[in-house]
Scaffold this active site. Structure first.
Site, PDB file in Angstrom:
ATOM      1  N   CYS A   2      30.189  55.410  76.644  1.00  0.00           N
ATOM      2  CA  CYS A   2      30.808  56.735  76.694  1.00  0.00           C
ATOM      3  C   CYS A   2      29.887  57.777  76.044  1.00  0.00           C
ATOM      4  CB  CYS A   2      32.115  56.730  75.934  1.00  0.00           C
ATOM      5  SG  CYS A   2      33.230  55.419  76.418  1.00  0.00           S
ATOM      6  N   ARG A  27      23.855  57.159  80.576  1.00  0.00           N
ATOM      7  CA  ARG A  27      24.438  56.102  79.760  1.00  0.00           C
ATOM      8  C   ARG A  27      25.466  55.282  80.538  1.00  0.00           C
ATOM      9  NH1 ARG A  27      24.414  57.634  73.919  1.00  0.00           N
ATOM     10  NH2 ARG A  27      26.401  56.563  73.766  1.00  0.00           N
ATOM     11  N   TRP A  76      33.583  55.265  79.778  1.00  0.00           N
ATOM     12  CA  TRP A  76      33.260  53.974  80.391  1.00  0.00           C
ATOM     13  C   TRP A  76      34.434  53.093  80.017  1.00  0.00           C
ATOM     14  CZ3 TRP A  76      31.308  48.883  79.177  1.00  0.00           C
ATOM     15  CH2 TRP A  76      30.527  48.325  80.177  1.00  0.00           C
ATOM     16  N   ASN A 102      34.582  57.522  71.163  1.00  0.00           N
ATOM     17  CA  ASN A 102      33.768  56.375  71.573  1.00  0.00           C
ATOM     18  C   ASN A 102      34.108  55.254  70.607  1.00  0.00           C
ATOM     19  OD1 ASN A 102      32.552  57.980  73.426  1.00  0.00           O
ATOM     20  ND2 ASN A 102      30.499  57.881  72.537  1.00  0.00           N
ATOM     21  N   GLY A 103      34.321  54.060  71.131  1.00  0.00           N
ATOM     22  CA  GLY A 103      34.634  52.934  70.259  1.00  0.00           C
ATOM     23  C   GLY A 103      35.972  52.324  70.621  1.00  0.00           C
ATOM     24  N   GLU A 484      11.243  39.035  81.498  1.00  0.00           N
ATOM     25  CA  GLU A 484      11.400  40.493  81.591  1.00  0.00           C
ATOM     26  C   GLU A 484      11.393  40.934  83.063  1.00  0.00           C
ATOM     27  OE1 GLU A 484      12.439  42.674  79.783  1.00  0.00           O
ATOM     28  OE2 GLU A 484      11.713  44.583  80.546  1.00  0.00           O
ATOM     29  N   LYS A 488      14.538  42.824  84.854  1.00  0.00           N
ATOM     30  CA  LYS A 488      14.375  44.131  85.516  1.00  0.00           C
ATOM     31  C   LYS A 488      14.923  44.064  86.931  1.00  0.00           C
ATOM     32  CE  LYS A 488      13.729  46.212  82.992  1.00  0.00           C
ATOM     33  NZ  LYS A 488      13.471  46.292  81.616  1.00  0.00           N
ATOM     34  N   GLU A 491      18.846  43.570  87.088  1.00  0.00           N
ATOM     35  CA  GLU A 491      19.700  44.668  86.612  1.00  0.00           C
ATOM     36  C   GLU A 491      19.707  45.863  87.558  1.00  0.00           C
ATOM     37  OE1 GLU A 491      16.912  46.229  82.907  1.00  0.00           O
ATOM     38  OE2 GLU A 491      19.035  46.645  82.769  1.00  0.00           O
ATOM     39  N   HIS A 507      11.921  19.453  85.922  1.00  0.00           N
ATOM     40  CA  HIS A 507      13.073  18.874  85.227  1.00  0.00           C
ATOM     41  C   HIS A 507      14.395  19.306  85.854  1.00  0.00           C
ATOM     42  CE1 HIS A 507      10.506  17.122  82.223  1.00  0.00           C
ATOM     43  NE2 HIS A 507       9.916  18.294  82.045  1.00  0.00           N
ATOM     44  N   LYS A 607      23.084  52.409  78.963  1.00  0.00           N
ATOM     45  CA  LYS A 607      21.784  52.501  78.298  1.00  0.00           C
ATOM     46  C   LYS A 607      21.855  51.949  76.883  1.00  0.00           C
ATOM     47  CE  LYS A 607      17.498  53.621  77.883  1.00  0.00           C
ATOM     48  NZ  LYS A 607      16.582  52.621  78.467  1.00  0.00           N
TER      49      LYS A 607
HETATM   50  O1  M6R Z   1      18.393  49.683  72.821  1.00  0.00           O
HETATM   51  P1  M6R Z   1      18.065  48.228  72.705  1.00  0.00           P
HETATM   52  O2  M6R Z   1      16.613  47.943  72.835  1.00  0.00           O
HETATM   53  O3  M6R Z   1      18.653  47.586  71.487  1.00  0.00           O
HETATM   54  O4  M6R Z   1      18.774  47.558  73.967  1.00  0.00           O
HETATM   55  C1  M6R Z   1      18.777  46.179  74.155  1.00  0.00           C
HETATM   56  C2  M6R Z   1      19.165  45.845  75.567  1.00  0.00           C
HETATM   57  O5  M6R Z   1      20.452  46.289  75.851  1.00  0.00           O
HETATM   58  C3  M6R Z   1      18.191  46.468  76.589  1.00  0.00           C
HETATM   59  O6  M6R Z   1      16.867  46.071  76.348  1.00  0.00           O
HETATM   60  C4  M6R Z   1      18.574  46.066  78.022  1.00  0.00           C
HETATM   61  O7  M6R Z   1      18.389  44.699  78.206  1.00  0.00           O
HETATM   62  C5  M6R Z   1      17.778  46.898  79.024  1.00  0.00           C
HETATM   63  N1  M6R Z   1      18.667  47.604  79.895  1.00  0.00           N
HETATM   64  C6  M6R Z   1      16.905  46.112  79.913  1.00  0.00           C
HETATM   65  O8  M6R Z   1      16.218  46.938  80.804  1.00  0.00           O
END
Ligand code: M6R
Length: 612
Positions: A2, A27, A76, A102-103, A484, A488, A491, A507, A607
């Site tokens: 949010c 976000r 959100w 938020n929360g 990684e 990417k 997501e 394995h 985000k």
């Molecule tokens: O802000 P942070 O680095 O703590 O966030 C951690 C993860 O949420 C963040 O790296 C997430 O995996 C990314 N969206 C990946 O692209």
């Protein structure tokens, strides 16, 4: 997650609120709303489900609302489906209070039942509405805005960042923070609240980050912050030096692509000021060589991509320091009863500095006596402020949900940290030290050459965007890099993807490889190149379509087995992931583009993940 924006000043609030919220769109959210106090002393509330544009069109860009104090929110959904009734702001039944939150209010059921027994009628399914209703309930008893908020805070439990309007007090707004980020922006004759500094960049660079339990009263003339005992306090001001263009697309179709291309510059910012006369100098680090030598245990803790940086950091730190380094997911670390004492160093890595799992792990580490060093992008964020030492990555604002430039700069910082610690421990020899420094300096330029080949990757993505499942394989550094690349891809393109340590294929996983399966084979790490090649042969023999990533010097060798090879410039092994990640980011981007995905705001993701 949010987003919160609040404004008090001489100008019309609604257009500013809508603009601020638009800067928080990245976000992730599912509904939005704004409320202002009108000159007649009533609260005018407008909300809608869906994109902010729907709300903005509904109120003609804010022109429909008349008032110079207001709050805005992008929601959100947590409690209650995403619709306009459940979206924020929430108002009390008598129309005296409007709240954005938020929360999570943990004890909202009990409070809601209490208020219902008092005759209060609820409209929404949310936990937040109980705050609005409770405010009015207490206000009817004491008729004092400040006192009312204090009473509510004593009654609710959970995590909250709040912006509160009271119709009887059109000259002030109250903001509260507990376990959820909130900052205050200082302007000339106007002041702001926001959950994220990007909302305020066009309006002010002078901000104060609120700490847990604090309350702030904003008027046009100033902001007074109060500690948890509601005593007035002075807070440190931070100057934000990001410019507006850094938070805009600047001609790129997506923030993600812009941020991928910004990486060489971000690396220069992270590296150059810290290399002086051939030595790594962390002017921003308080840790002394003596303290570094005294540590008996080192942990790296993070989530998502930051965790992947941690994995690479572990390889490099262990090799250079000859010390055991344990890397853990923050969400697991919190509950693992970690063996920590005052001779333990815990390194937290976080772009946002607000990830709840990481923040809670940090609190746990501190509680157990660890020295906490964090690698963070957002200046003044909760993790930065909660740490004994902070190394900022200076990547600039990262807007796309999928992290790119923050990842690269985190990696550069941890590589430099390995050098600095290696020097303190006397475990890195001079020749290697000099070689790493020299290659670090060349890294931005080498990355530019990788980026210059983006069209090759775009072509490859155009041929392969229709796969249902894609595998990344690699060993050691290449395995962490594969994790990684795979994250990417999934997501932002929603293609199922897995990364495997190549040696593990036999394995079990190799049974998934069949005619036409796409395997992205990572063979950059020189020490394990031959082994990487044998794994490529294995998957090819089972019909896999292979794209290989290697270095320029090994391209010919790789081409003997794989027809499609992407090559990155040669550098030291430990720095290869910094270059190797770029084609993987671009591949994910172009695949998602082909599939018509919402690249900057992938579904179900946010985000900054400020919930558990
Ligand atoms: O802000 P942070 O680095 O703590 O966030 C951690 C993860 O949420 C963040 O790296 C997430 O995996 C990314 N969206 C990946 O692209």
């Amino acid at each position: 997650m949010c987003g919160i924006v609040g404004f008090i000043g001489q100008k019309q609030a609604a257009p500013i609120l809508l603009d601020g919220l638009s800067r928080l769109e990245y976000r992730g959210y599912d509904s939005a709303g704004i409320a202002v106090i009108t000159p007649q002393g009533t609260i005018d509330l407008r909300k809608s489900e869906g994109r902010l544009k729907v709300l903005s069109d509904l109120v003609h860009g804010g022109a429909d609302l008349n008032g110079c104090i207001g709050i805005g929110h992008t929601r959100w959904a947590t409690h209650g489906v995403p619709n306009s009734i459940n979206s924020h702001p929430h108002m009390s039944e008598g129309g005296k209070f409007a709240v954005i939150h938020n929360g999570i209010v943990e004890n909202y059921v009990e409070i809601k039942e209490f208020l219902i027994r008092q005759g209060v009628h609820f409209q929404s399914e949310t936990d937040t509405e109980v705050i609005a209703q409770l405010l009015e309930f207490y206000y009817n008893e004491c008729h004092d805005f400040f006192e009312t908020v204090g009473r509510v805070l004593r009654r609710i439990t959970g995590a909250y960042a709040l912006g509160i309007l009271c119709a009887d007090c059109p000259d002030r707004m109250i903001a509260v923070r507990k376990d959820t980020p909130l900052l205050l922006g200082f302007g000339e004759g106007e002041n702001y609240i926001a959950s994220d500094v990007t909302a305020l960049i066009p309006y002010t660079r002078d901000v104060v980050y609120m700490d847990d339990g604090e309350m702030a009263v904003l008027t046009r003339e100033g902001i007074q912050v109060y500690d948890p005992l509601q005593q007035p306090i002075e807070k440190e001001h931070h100057h934000i030096d990001w410019d507006v263009s850094a938070a805009e697309k600047g001609g790129y179709p997506h923030f993600m692509l812009k941020e991928i291309f910004e990486q060489p510059e971000a690396l220069r910012r992270a590296i150059s000021p810290r290399l002086k006369n051939g030595r790594v100098v962390f002017e921003d680090m308080k840790l002394t060589a003596e303290q570094i030598r005294a540590f008996t245990r080192i942990f790296i803790v993070a989530c998502g991509s930051s965790y992947h940086v941690g994995m690479l950091g572990k390889y490099t730190l262990e090799r250079m320091l000859r010390r055991n380094v344990e890397v853990q997911l923050a969400s697991e670390f919190r509950y693992s009863d970690p063996i920590i004492d005052d001779r333990t160093l815990v390194i937290f890595i976080s772009q946002s500095g607000e990830t709840l799992d990481t923040m809670e792990a940090l609190k746990e580490a501190k509680k157990r006596g660890a020295y906490v060093l964090s690698i963070v992008n957002v200046v003044g964020s909760s993790i930065a402020r909660g740490s004994d030492d902070v190394l900022y990555t200076w990547a600039g604002p990262e807007i796309a949900v999928a992290t790119t430039k923050a990842y690269s700069t985190q990696l550069a910082v941890i590589d430099m940290l390995a050098l600095a610690f290696g020097e303190a421990l006397g475990t890195v020899d001079e020749a290697e030290y000099a070689a790493v420094v020299s290659e670090l300096q060349k890294l931005p330029e080498k990355m530019e050459t990788v980026l210059a080949h983006h069209e090759d990757i775009q072509k490859f993505a155009a041929q392969h965007f229709n796969h249902n499942s894609i595998f990344f394989i690699g060993r050691n550094l290449d395995y962490a890099l594969g994790l990684e690349g795979s994250l990417k891809l999934k997501e932002i393109s929603y293609i199922h993807s897995e990364a495997y340590a190549s040696g593990e294929l036999k394995h079990g996983t190799i049974s998934l490889i069949e005619e036409g399966t796409l395997v992205i084979a990572l063979g950059t790490y020189s020490k394990l190149f031959e082994k990487a090649m044998s794994n490529v042969v294995e998957v090819k023999a089972r019909g896999a379509d292979v794209l290989a990533l290697t270095t320029e010097s090994r391209r010919e060798e790789m081409l003997k087995t794989v027809p499609t090879v992407l090559a990155i410039p040669d550098t030291l092994d430990m720095l290869l992931p910094s270059l190797g990640v770029v084609p993987l980011q671009l591949f994910a981007y172009y695949v998602a583009l082909q599939r018509g995905c919402d690249i900057d705001k992938p579904r179900n993701l946010a985000k900054s993940v400020t919930v558990e």
